[in-house]
Design a protein around this motif. Structure first.
Motif, PDB file in Angstrom:
ATOM      1  N   GLU A 299       9.680   3.933   3.091  1.00  0.00           N
ATOM      2  CA  GLU A 299      10.903   2.933   3.970  1.00  0.00           C
ATOM      3  C   GLU A 299      10.305   2.585   5.361  1.00  0.00           C
ATOM      4  OE1 GLU A 299      13.799   2.507   2.893  1.00  0.00           O
ATOM      5  OE2 GLU A 299      13.277   3.324   0.836  1.00  0.00           O
ATOM      6  N   LYS A 300       9.456   3.314   5.914  1.00  0.00           N
ATOM      7  CA  LYS A 300       8.933   2.964   7.219  1.00  0.00           C
ATOM      8  C   LYS A 300       8.113   1.625   7.065  1.00  0.00           C
ATOM      9  CE  LYS A 300       8.394   7.516   9.170  1.00  0.00           C
ATOM     10  NZ  LYS A 300       7.285   8.347   9.781  1.00  0.00           N
ATOM     11  N   ALA A 301       7.319   1.537   5.885  1.00  0.00           N
ATOM     12  CA  ALA A 301       6.825   0.156   5.840  1.00  0.00           C
ATOM     13  C   ALA A 301       7.625  -0.907   5.519  1.00  0.00           C
ATOM     14  CB  ALA A 301       5.704   0.452   4.486  1.00  0.00           C
ATOM     15  N   TYR A 302       8.702  -0.760   5.120  1.00  0.00           N
ATOM     16  CA  TYR A 302       9.700  -1.743   4.610  1.00  0.00           C
ATOM     17  C   TYR A 302      10.233  -2.190   5.934  1.00  0.00           C
ATOM     18  CZ  TYR A 302       9.481  -1.559  -0.532  1.00  0.00           C
ATOM     19  OH  TYR A 302       9.269  -1.725  -1.667  1.00  0.00           O
TER      20      TYR A 302
ATOM     21  N   LYS B 159       0.769  -1.176   0.050  1.00  0.00           N
ATOM     22  CA  LYS B 159      -0.065   0.140   0.133  1.00  0.00           C
ATOM     23  C   LYS B 159       0.800   1.287   0.025  1.00  0.00           C
ATOM     24  CE  LYS B 159      -2.584   0.675   3.578  1.00  0.00           C
ATOM     25  NZ  LYS B 159      -3.800   0.331   4.491  1.00  0.00           N
ATOM     26  N   ALA B 160       2.158   1.131   0.783  1.00  0.00           N
ATOM     27  CA  ALA B 160       3.002   2.221   0.703  1.00  0.00           C
ATOM     28  C   ALA B 160       3.462   2.659  -0.555  1.00  0.00           C
ATOM     29  CB  ALA B 160       4.169   2.173   1.789  1.00  0.00           C
ATOM     30  N   ARG B 161       4.164   1.371  -1.124  1.00  0.00           N
ATOM     31  CA  ARG B 161       4.398   1.607  -2.591  1.00  0.00           C
ATOM     32  C   ARG B 161       3.340   2.086  -3.575  1.00  0.00           C
ATOM     33  NH1 ARG B 161       6.491  -3.952  -5.506  1.00  0.00           N
ATOM     34  NH2 ARG B 161       4.426  -4.028  -5.944  1.00  0.00           N
ATOM     35  N   GLU B 162       2.176   1.575  -3.376  1.00  0.00           N
ATOM     36  CA  GLU B 162       1.080   2.137  -4.139  1.00  0.00           C
ATOM     37  C   GLU B 162       0.811   3.689  -3.975  1.00  0.00           C
ATOM     38  OE1 GLU B 162      -2.213   1.621  -6.921  1.00  0.00           O
ATOM     39  OE2 GLU B 162      -0.538   0.396  -6.475  1.00  0.00           O
ATOM     40  N   TYR B 163       0.856   3.999  -2.681  1.00  0.00           N
ATOM     41  CA  TYR B 163       0.692   5.471  -2.312  1.00  0.00           C
ATOM     42  C   TYR B 163       1.841   6.271  -3.234  1.00  0.00           C
ATOM     43  CZ  TYR B 163      -2.459   4.652   1.351  1.00  0.00           C
ATOM     44  OH  TYR B 163      -3.680   4.323   2.351  1.00  0.00           O
ATOM     45  N   MET B 164       2.913   5.653  -3.123  1.00  0.00           N
ATOM     46  CA  MET B 164       4.232   6.470  -3.637  1.00  0.00           C
ATOM     47  C   MET B 164       3.920   6.662  -5.251  1.00  0.00           C
ATOM     48  SD  MET B 164       8.429   5.701  -3.658  1.00  0.00           S
ATOM     49  CE  MET B 164       7.964   4.534  -5.140  1.00  0.00           C
ATOM     50  N   ASN B 165       3.391   5.466  -5.822  1.00  0.00           N
ATOM     51  CA  ASN B 165       3.154   5.452  -7.275  1.00  0.00           C
ATOM     52  C   ASN B 165       2.033   6.368  -7.652  1.00  0.00           C
ATOM     53  OD1 ASN B 165       5.213   3.624  -7.693  1.00  0.00           O
ATOM     54  ND2 ASN B 165       3.810   1.761  -7.584  1.00  0.00           N
ATOM     55  N   VAL B 166       1.198   6.538  -6.639  1.00  0.00           N
ATOM     56  CA  VAL B 166       0.013   7.546  -6.938  1.00  0.00           C
ATOM     57  C   VAL B 166       0.423   8.868  -6.799  1.00  0.00           C
ATOM     58  CG1 VAL B 166      -2.286   8.424  -5.987  1.00  0.00           C
ATOM     59  CG2 VAL B 166      -1.839   5.967  -6.346  1.00  0.00           C
ATOM     60  N   ALA B 167       1.353   9.209  -5.692  1.00  0.00           N
ATOM     61  CA  ALA B 167       1.781  10.414  -5.551  1.00  0.00           C
ATOM     62  C   ALA B 167       2.818  10.921  -6.573  1.00  0.00           C
ATOM     63  CB  ALA B 167       2.755  10.327  -4.169  1.00  0.00           C
TER      64      ALA B 167
ATOM     65  N   ALA C 185       2.372  18.992  -4.260  1.00  0.00           N
ATOM     66  CA  ALA C 185       2.402  17.474  -5.011  1.00  0.00           C
ATOM     67  C   ALA C 185       3.922  16.874  -4.603  1.00  0.00           C
ATOM     68  CB  ALA C 185       2.205  17.588  -6.482  1.00  0.00           C
ATOM     69  N   LYS C 186       5.153  17.771  -4.539  1.00  0.00           N
ATOM     70  CA  LYS C 186       6.504  17.306  -4.382  1.00  0.00           C
ATOM     71  C   LYS C 186       6.579  17.024  -2.707  1.00  0.00           C
ATOM     72  CE  LYS C 186       8.770  20.160  -8.057  1.00  0.00           C
ATOM     73  NZ  LYS C 186       9.807  21.444  -7.892  1.00  0.00           N
ATOM     74  N   ALA C 187       5.843  17.803  -2.091  1.00  0.00           N
ATOM     75  CA  ALA C 187       5.997  17.441  -0.638  1.00  0.00           C
ATOM     76  C   ALA C 187       5.186  16.106  -0.383  1.00  0.00           C
ATOM     77  CB  ALA C 187       5.128  18.568   0.159  1.00  0.00           C
ATOM     78  N   SER C 188       4.111  15.919  -1.043  1.00  0.00           N
ATOM     79  CA  SER C 188       3.388  14.631  -0.927  1.00  0.00           C
ATOM     80  C   SER C 188       4.135  13.568  -1.453  1.00  0.00           C
ATOM     81  CB  SER C 188       2.171  14.727  -1.500  1.00  0.00           C
ATOM     82  OG  SER C 188       1.184  15.710  -0.994  1.00  0.00           O
ATOM     83  N   PHE C 189       4.827  13.507  -2.530  1.00  0.00           N
ATOM     84  CA  PHE C 189       5.706  12.651  -3.050  1.00  0.00           C
ATOM     85  C   PHE C 189       7.059  12.189  -2.108  1.00  0.00           C
ATOM     86  CE2 PHE C 189       9.432  11.409  -6.106  1.00  0.00           C
ATOM     87  CZ  PHE C 189       8.739  10.158  -6.199  1.00  0.00           C
ATOM     88  N   GLU C 190       7.573  13.121  -1.569  1.00  0.00           N
ATOM     89  CA  GLU C 190       8.452  13.143  -0.700  1.00  0.00           C
ATOM     90  C   GLU C 190       8.247  12.239   0.658  1.00  0.00           C
ATOM     91  OE1 GLU C 190      11.974  13.340  -1.065  1.00  0.00           O
ATOM     92  OE2 GLU C 190      11.195  13.883  -3.329  1.00  0.00           O
ATOM     93  N   LYS C 191       6.991  12.681   1.003  1.00  0.00           N
ATOM     94  CA  LYS C 191       6.452  11.965   2.316  1.00  0.00           C
ATOM     95  C   LYS C 191       5.979  10.494   1.866  1.00  0.00           C
ATOM     96  CE  LYS C 191       2.773  12.135   5.734  1.00  0.00           C
ATOM     97  NZ  LYS C 191       2.313  10.806   5.658  1.00  0.00           N
ATOM     98  N   SER C 192       5.604  10.235   0.852  1.00  0.00           N
ATOM     99  CA  SER C 192       5.276   8.761   0.534  1.00  0.00           C
ATOM    100  C   SER C 192       6.361   7.910   0.484  1.00  0.00           C
ATOM    101  CB  SER C 192       4.606   8.768  -1.039  1.00  0.00           C
ATOM    102  OG  SER C 192       5.435   9.269  -2.114  1.00  0.00           O
TER     103      SER C 192
END
Length: 370
Positions: free
Chosen positions: A187-190, A129-137, A175-182
């Motif tokens: 990394e936390k999810a891993y 899900k975190a990876r999906e969030y990053m891809n969406v971001a 959008a950049k801030a959201s992507f960096e947070k994602s």
């Protein structure tokens, strides 16, 4: 001399290329590819809690052997073997109770295995899900960047206002801030998954399973019947019932029906029969509730998919309208945010559904363990 220098340079370049190739290869080797099934297997294999369960089972096996040995000593004796939990025991009840304890300990281990499976699945889906969030971001960032570039070009041509460009810049920064947070959240999810797998926290993992829905086509009525036989709480209740029943039958031979002893044992038997019936009702209540959770979660997935599709259509319309000077940049920005939120909602819905399926299967096959 020139030829010598050129030759040396070629050797150096070749060595550097080989070193870089080796370094790239080592990076690939250091990253662990793991599917969800492999993650579950690895979590079970590395669990220290299961090793403790194996020791507990061995202890119960020793206690069973001891109980059988005790029975042999009193086979030809009229001596009472005392009481356990307030119930009079004859010889065969000692080994019966020890057998039940061993069976329950094995079920407890299975319960722990199901718990590990749930935790591993939850952590894996959390990483997915975190990876999906990053891809969406990332997609959102690309969309916002593309939109900002269009606005900037229009501003240079004098067909967009300065306020439109400022608004586009603000959206791009967000959008950049959201992507960096994602990326940080990923990394936390891993790290959370590494904990479940008992890996070093900085282990690089590549998730190979896709973010798909679990298949669920269970028969509720059949599962209810299965649960009455396989759940730990029901098995434990049946074990207690059998012991109380045997205790009553043993004492009914020795004591007439008009004695306090007989009446007390008879009431104990009636009481546990009632408790067993209530326990089955609670099992049905539990499983039906988890079945409803799956149905509701499935409906949420369909709703989320519809929202994503609609959000994509709205975004296209808003972009066409803005490019045709019939809409505003704010409308495009809102449409981008709606699509982003819809995609996140879909990821959440799939994760909730898959975990609900695990909870249901656990309720049917293992049940509750206090």
């Amino acid at each position: 001399m020139k030829k010598i220098v050129i030759g040396i340079l070629l050797v150096v370049v070749t060595l550097i290329g080989s070193i870089n190739a080796y370094a790239d290869e080592k990076v690939v080797e250091d990253k662990i590819n793991i599917s969800i099934d492999q993650a579950i297997e690895e979590a079970i294999k590395s669990s220290t809690d299961l090793k403790t369960s194996d020791l507990d089972i061995e202890i119960k096996e020793i206690e069973l052997d001891e109980a059988k040995h005790t029975e042999k000593k009193y086979d030809n004796s009229d001596v009472s073997l005392g009481t356990v939990e307030g119930f009079q025991l004859d010889a065969n009840m000692i080994s019966r109770k020890a057998e039940y304890a061993l069976e329950e300990e094995k079920i407890k281990k299975n319960y722990k295995i199901e718990g590990i499976k749930y935790n591993a699945t939850q952590a894996y889906y959390g990483a997915l899900k975190a990876r999906e969030y990053m891809n969406v971001a990332k997609d959102n960032l690309e969309n916002v960047q593309r939109n900002r570039d269009i606005v900037n070009k229009k501003y240079e041509l004098g067909v967009a206002s300065k306020s439109d460009l400022i608004m586009a810049d603000i959206s791009l920064n967000e959008a950049k801030a959201s992507f960096e947070k994602s990326k940080t959240d990923l990394e936390k999810a891993y790290r959370s998954l590494n904990i479940v797998l008992n890996y070093p926290l900085d282990t690089k993992i590549e998730l190979t399973s896709s973010f798909n829905e679990e298949v669920f086509d269970e028969d509720l009525n059949k599962d209810l019947e299965k649960a009455y036989e396989s759940r730990f709480d029901i098995i434990q209740m049946n074990h207690n019932y059998e012991l109380v029943k045997l205790d009553f039958e043993t004492n009914s031979i020795m004591y007439p029906s008009n004695t306090y002893k007989y009446k007390t044992k008879e009431r104990n038997l009636a009481k546990i029969e009632s408790s067993l019936a209530d326990a089955k009702k609670m099992v049905e209540f539990d499983i039906r509730g988890k079945y409803d959770d799956i149905v509701n979660a499935k409906n949420q997935i369909e709703l989320a998919k519809a929202k994503v599709q609609k959000a994509e259509e709205v975004l296209k319309l808003k972009e066409y309208s803005y490019n045709a000077k019939l809409g505003t940049l704010l409308e495009v920005d809102n449409a981008l945010n709606q699509l982003y939120n819809a995609q996140i909602s879909l990821s959440n819905a799939i994760s909730s559904y898959n975990l609900a399926v695990i909870e249901y299967n656990k309720a049917v096959n293992i049940g509750n363990i206090k």
